[in-house]
Motif scaffolding. Structure first.
Motif, PDB file in Angstrom:
ATOM      1  N   ALA A 293       0.837  -1.201   0.000  1.00 15.64           N
ATOM      2  CA  ALA A 293       0.000   0.000   0.000  1.00 15.64           C
ATOM      3  C   ALA A 293       0.871   1.249   0.000  1.00 15.64           C
ATOM      4  N   PRO A 294       0.530   2.269  -0.802  1.00 16.46           N
ATOM      5  CA  PRO A 294       1.263   3.536  -0.748  1.00 16.46           C
ATOM      6  C   PRO A 294       0.947   4.262   0.566  1.00 16.46           C
ATOM      7  N   PHE A 295       1.785   5.232   0.912  1.00 13.23           N
ATOM      8  CA  PHE A 295       1.615   5.908   2.191  1.00 13.23           C
ATOM      9  C   PHE A 295       0.367   6.788   2.234  1.00 13.23           C
ATOM     10  N   ASP A 296      -0.126   7.204   1.069  1.00 13.75           N
ATOM     11  CA  ASP A 296      -1.282   8.107   1.064  1.00 13.75           C
ATOM     12  C   ASP A 296      -2.575   7.363   0.713  1.00 13.75           C
ATOM     13  N   LEU A 297      -2.606   6.063   0.960  1.00 19.31           N
ATOM     14  CA  LEU A 297      -3.775   5.254   0.586  1.00 19.31           C
ATOM     15  C   LEU A 297      -5.060   5.753   1.243  1.00 19.31           C
ATOM     16  N   TYR A 298      -4.962   6.211   2.491  1.00 21.73           N
ATOM     17  CA  TYR A 298      -6.175   6.595   3.221  1.00 21.73           C
ATOM     18  C   TYR A 298      -6.495   8.078   3.117  1.00 21.73           C
ATOM     19  N   ASP A 299      -5.757   8.772   2.276  1.00 21.16           N
ATOM     20  CA  ASP A 299      -6.047  10.181   2.004  1.00 21.16           C
ATOM     21  C   ASP A 299      -7.024  10.231   0.832  1.00 21.16           C
ATOM     22  N   ARG A 300      -8.308  10.299   1.149  1.00 18.79           N
ATOM     23  CA  ARG A 300      -9.336  10.231   0.098  1.00 18.79           C
ATOM     24  C   ARG A 300      -9.367  11.485  -0.769  1.00 18.79           C
ATOM     25  N   GLU A 301      -8.740  12.562  -0.295  1.00 19.48           N
ATOM     26  CA  GLU A 301      -8.692  13.793  -1.086  1.00 19.48           C
ATOM     27  C   GLU A 301      -7.588  13.752  -2.142  1.00 19.48           C
ATOM     28  N   ARG A 302      -6.623  12.877  -1.931  1.00 21.32           N
ATOM     29  CA  ARG A 302      -5.501  12.760  -2.868  1.00 21.32           C
ATOM     30  C   ARG A 302      -6.007  12.160  -4.171  1.00 21.32           C
ATOM     31  N   SER A 303      -5.503  12.673  -5.297  1.00 21.22           N
ATOM     32  CA  SER A 303      -5.903  12.133  -6.600  1.00 21.22           C
ATOM     33  C   SER A 303      -5.309  10.753  -6.794  1.00 21.22           C
ATOM     34  N   HIS A 304      -6.180   9.792  -6.958  1.00 18.81           N
ATOM     35  CA  HIS A 304      -5.749   8.429  -7.256  1.00 18.81           C
ATOM     36  C   HIS A 304      -6.438   8.043  -8.552  1.00 18.81           C
ATOM     37  N   GLY A 305      -5.842   7.208  -9.313  1.00 18.12           N
ATOM     38  CA  GLY A 305      -6.561   6.767 -10.495  1.00 18.12           C
ATOM     39  C   GLY A 305      -5.673   6.132 -11.530  1.00 18.12           C
ATOM     40  N   ILE A 306      -6.194   6.096 -12.729  1.00 18.42           N
ATOM     41  CA  ILE A 306      -5.606   5.374 -13.844  1.00 18.42           C
ATOM     42  C   ILE A 306      -5.130   6.380 -14.882  1.00 18.42           C
ATOM     43  N   ASP A 318      -4.227  10.074 -13.198  1.00 19.49           N
ATOM     44  CA  ASP A 318      -5.178  10.053 -12.078  1.00 19.49           C
ATOM     45  C   ASP A 318      -6.605  10.346 -12.533  1.00 19.49           C
ATOM     46  N   ALA A 319      -7.026   9.643 -13.595  1.00 12.15           N
ATOM     47  CA  ALA A 319      -8.410   9.816 -14.075  1.00 12.15           C
ATOM     48  C   ALA A 319      -9.326   9.048 -13.132  1.00 12.15           C
ATOM     49  N   GLU A 320      -9.660   9.698 -11.989  1.00  7.46           N
ATOM     50  CA  GLU A 320     -10.367   8.997 -10.913  1.00  7.46           C
ATOM     51  C   GLU A 320     -11.760   8.525 -11.314  1.00  7.46           C
ATOM     52  N   LYS A 321     -12.348   9.130 -12.356  1.00  8.82           N
ATOM     53  CA  LYS A 321     -13.692   8.719 -12.774  1.00  8.82           C
ATOM     54  C   LYS A 321     -13.699   7.333 -13.412  1.00  8.82           C
ATOM     55  N   LEU A 322     -12.521   6.821 -13.734  1.00 10.57           N
ATOM     56  CA  LEU A 322     -12.439   5.494 -14.345  1.00 10.57           C
ATOM     57  C   LEU A 322     -12.355   4.382 -13.312  1.00 10.57           C
ATOM     58  N   VAL A 330      -5.543   0.612  -7.306  1.00  4.06           N
ATOM     59  CA  VAL A 330      -5.253   0.008  -8.615  1.00  4.06           C
ATOM     60  C   VAL A 330      -4.444   0.990  -9.465  1.00  4.06           C
ATOM     61  N   ARG A 331      -3.458   0.477 -10.178  1.00  2.00           N
ATOM     62  CA  ARG A 331      -2.644   1.282 -11.080  1.00  2.00           C
ATOM     63  C   ARG A 331      -2.720   0.680 -12.479  1.00  2.00           C
ATOM     64  N   GLY A 332      -2.440   1.508 -13.493  1.00  2.00           N
ATOM     65  CA  GLY A 332      -2.441   0.982 -14.852  1.00  2.00           C
ATOM     66  C   GLY A 332      -2.911   2.004 -15.864  1.00  2.00           C
ATOM     67  N   VAL A 333      -3.271   1.506 -17.056  1.00  4.03           N
ATOM     68  CA  VAL A 333      -3.713   2.388 -18.134  1.00  4.03           C
ATOM     69  C   VAL A 333      -5.008   1.865 -18.740  1.00  4.03           C
ATOM     70  N   ILE A 334      -5.806   2.801 -19.229  1.00  2.00           N
ATOM     71  CA  ILE A 334      -6.966   2.472 -20.064  1.00  2.00           C
ATOM     72  C   ILE A 334      -6.849   3.309 -21.324  1.00  2.00           C
ATOM     73  N   ASP A 335      -6.947   2.643 -22.455  1.00  2.67           N
ATOM     74  CA  ASP A 335      -6.823   3.309 -23.757  1.00  2.67           C
ATOM     75  C   ASP A 335      -8.116   3.060 -24.529  1.00  2.67           C
ATOM     76  N   ASN A 342      -9.823  15.891 -26.856  1.00  2.00           N
ATOM     77  CA  ASN A 342      -9.858  17.054 -25.956  1.00  2.00           C
ATOM     78  C   ASN A 342     -10.766  16.812 -24.749  1.00  2.00           C
ATOM     79  N   VAL A 343     -10.926  15.549 -24.355  1.00  2.00           N
ATOM     80  CA  VAL A 343     -11.810  15.213 -23.238  1.00  2.00           C
ATOM     81  C   VAL A 343     -11.294  15.870 -21.954  1.00  2.00           C
ATOM     82  N   SER A 344     -12.221  16.397 -21.153  1.00  2.76           N
ATOM     83  CA  SER A 344     -11.862  17.057 -19.898  1.00  2.76           C
ATOM     84  C   SER A 344     -12.392  16.230 -18.732  1.00  2.76           C
TER      85      SER A 344
END
Length: 633
Positions: A293-306, A318-322, A330-335, A342-344
């Motif tokens: 586990a990373p050290f900031d795992l329980y920081d829900r405000e921190r940007s986490h994502g793919i 850190d596209a957290e909506k994915l 979870v770490r990785g890529v989605i293509d 130009n997706v925001s």
């Protein structure tokens, strides 16, 4: 002094001190990671790749940032005479303020906890440093001086940063015709292997073959017994998107190295899933479950994502909506091919395509975890130790997958009486007694408090297993997870305990008789305690203790009320119910007391003891001490 003069003066060569944590990290890294010197090149190439990704993303809105040079690449060069190794990129580059922010300080949440965990044990610290992310600072493992020259895309001014890694760095203005960053490593004595064309190329192919950008070096040829660099460039790596390749063409080592690139982790992942979806939605996902586990795992405000790519073009980190919050590790890529370039983040939030990709990815990950739990239990135990508490957030966040997530959860229980969380709800149900129709649990603020709770007494006597829940998130979990496979989850510390068919008719008759005989005592204690309690009644739970507190069926549990209070939140006012055990010596002593003041003291002490036994705190400790002293004397 004029503004122009002041600005010019501020950009003269100046010395600045590293943040204290940076100095500590540098010293630990040089000593702890020295046996892994090759990671220096891996980390600096990975950073250069990220800089190119960021340029691509910003250039979607402002094409001028390319400055008529859209062919992105990373260049590696060395100079045997000067004993320097140079890593250059034509990515986004940095401004003066960004150099100070990114290199002079460590702006990671969890930094304090990270440094508290370091011990001076090189083997342990090497793993911790890798878990924290080594990045740019790894350069000092092989260099006794590092010079960084950078110019941000679209800016005219460049800046040069230089340090020997011993507590301070210098900053000054510089001339740089092209955007991007050049990092020059002035090698330490004995690091001549990094001045070998063959060695550098083998390191690049080993660790960075998957980098999408071409990594170029000058071709070499042998002349008069010496290796001479030519003017011709050579691409060293495959320079193709690893996730877009066929699974059959990717080695296990390549999968692991790609994970280290996207996660900046030091260790191999625990598991991964690589899939291509075609049809209504088209996307490729390569998703990893880390081993630590990373050290900031329980920081829900921190940007986490793919990392999100559209048609192989990097869009955002850190596209957290994915990915839902409970899978933020979870770490990785989605293509995908279904989104515009130009997706925001705002478009991601309301996109049906994104929702479909997210749903499909979650199913893949849950299947991966289910497979691990069934076929690799030791790996799953490792996973759960690191990420179990985060997974417990799932049933409250993801209603569609609530049952699947519940099946993956693990708990401690009275079966082993150990704090190891290894009991699944299926395990529990398989061991339920024939007449048992509920999954029993207790929550407390520590495992020890749960394990020794007086509420367990009747369950231990009858050999009924109880789940012992002491994670803070358990209260949140139980608000959403009320049953599993048709069996209700029932707190043994809430409501009027009814063991149904687990009690014989004879036992029920005895209980009724005890209630009748204790009616006068119950009323007198209730009258004495007044507003402190919602009710007083005879217990069915206790065999050894004199009393316990329970919550009404629809009230907050005492444990949840304490959690909310400690978090500074207001909990709805709910008075507890005091249950007494008329067979206990202390209760018999209270019943026999004729002096009103002594009876009152004994009744209040009985209540306070019950409150302390369940982990509560006394509102008026001084009065408790005064009563106890009075009774003892």
């Amino acid at each position: 002094m004029s503004t122009e003069a002041a600005q010019k003066n501020s950009h003269q060569k100046q010395s600045m001190a590293f943040q204290a944590e940076v100095k500590q990290l540098l010293q630990l890294m040089i000593h702890s990671l020295y046996s892994n010197k090759e990671i220096v090149l891996r980390e600096l190439i990975s950073n250069a790749s990220d800089a190119a990704d960021k340029l691509r993303f910003e250039a979607l809105a402002n094409g001028a940032l390319y400055e008529n040079d859209s062919e992105l690449k990373i260049r590696i060069a060395f100079d045997r005479e000067a004993r320097t190794l140079t890593i250059s990129d034509n990515g986004i580059g940095m401004s003066r303020d960004e150099v100070i922010a990114n290199i002079g300080t460590i702006a990671k949440s969890g930094t304090k906890e990270f440094f508290n965990a370091l011990t001076g044990d090189q083997a342990k610290d090497a793993n911790l440093i890798g878990q924290f992310g080594v990045g740019f600072y790894s350069a000092f493992i092989i260099a006794d001086k590092v010079t960084l020259t950078t110019r941000r895309a679209g800016a005219s001014e460049a800046v040069r940063w230089e340090s020997a890694g011993e507590g301070e760095f210098t900053l000054e203005d510089a001339d740089k015709a092209s955007r991007g960053t050049d990092i020059v490593l002035h090698l330490r004595e004995g690091e001549d292997e990094f001045l070998s064309d063959w060695k550098l190329k083998s390191i690049i192919r080993k660790y960075s073959d998957h980098i999408i950008l071409p990594i170029v070096m000058k071709k070499t040829e042998w002349k008069d017994g010496a290796e001479i660099a030519t003017d011709e460039d050579e691409t060293v790596n495959k320079a193709s998107a690893l996730w877009a390749r066929s699974k059959n063409d990717i080695t296990e080592e390549e999968y692991q190295e790609f994970y280290k690139h996207v996660s900046h982790d030091f260790e191999n992942p625990l598991a991964y899933t690589h899939s291509r979806v075609e049809g209504k939605q088209e996307y490729i996902s390569l998703l990893y479950i880390p081993g630590k586990a990373p050290f900031d795992l329980y920081d829900r405000e921190r940007s986490h994502g793919i990392k999100l790519y559209v048609k192989r073009v990097f869009i955002m980190e850190d596209a957290e909506k994915l990915m839902p919050q409970y899978l933020r590790f979870v770490r990785g890529v989605i293509d995908t091919s279904d989104l515009p370039l130009n997706v925001s983040r705002e478009i991601l939030q309301s996109s049906r395509d994104v929702e479909a990709i997210k749903a499909g990815s979650v199913k893949k990950l849950l299947a991966l975890l289910e497979d691990m739990a069934e076929n690799k239990p030791e790996d799953y135990a490792r996973f759960y130790k690191e990420f179990g508490r985060v997974l417990k957030e799932g049933p409250g966040e993801d209603f569609a997958n609530k049952d699947r997530i519940a099946g993956l959860l693990r708990f401690a229980s009275t079966k082993a009486d150990s704090d190891v969380q290894d009991v699944s709800l299926k395990d529990y149900i398989s061991r339920m007694q024939p007449e048992q129709d509920a999954i029993y649990y207790i929550t407390a603020d520590s495992f020890s408090a749960a394990q020794h709770s007086p509420h367990l007494e009747i369950f231990r006597k009858k050999g009924i297993e109880v789940l012992l829940m002491s994670d803070r998130v358990d209260e949140w979990l139980l608000g959403s997870l009320t049953e599993f496979e048709g069996k209700k989850l029932q707190s043994i510390a809430k409501g009027d305990l009814d063991l149904g068919k687990l009690e014989s008719d004879t036992e029920k008759e005895i209980q009724k008789k005890i209630e009748e005989e204790a009616r006068t005592l119950v009323e007198k204690i209730k009258q004495t305690l007044g507003e402190q309690v919602k009710d007083v009644r005879v217990t069915h739970r206790l065999t050894d203790s004199p009393a316990c507190l329970v919550s009404d069926e629809n009230d907050l549990s005492g444990n949840l009320a304490r959690i909310l209070k400690s978090a500074g939140q207001k909990a709805p006012e709910a008075k507890p119910i005091l249950e007494i055990n008329p067979a206990h010596k202390l209760v018999k002593r209270i019943e026999a007391e004729s002096a009103e003041d002594v009876f009152a003291n004994l009744a209040h002490v009985l209540f306070d003891q019950a409150l302390l036994a369940e982990g509560g705190t006394l509102e008026d400790p001084a009065s408790f001490v005064k009563r106890m002293n009075s009774l003892i004397s």
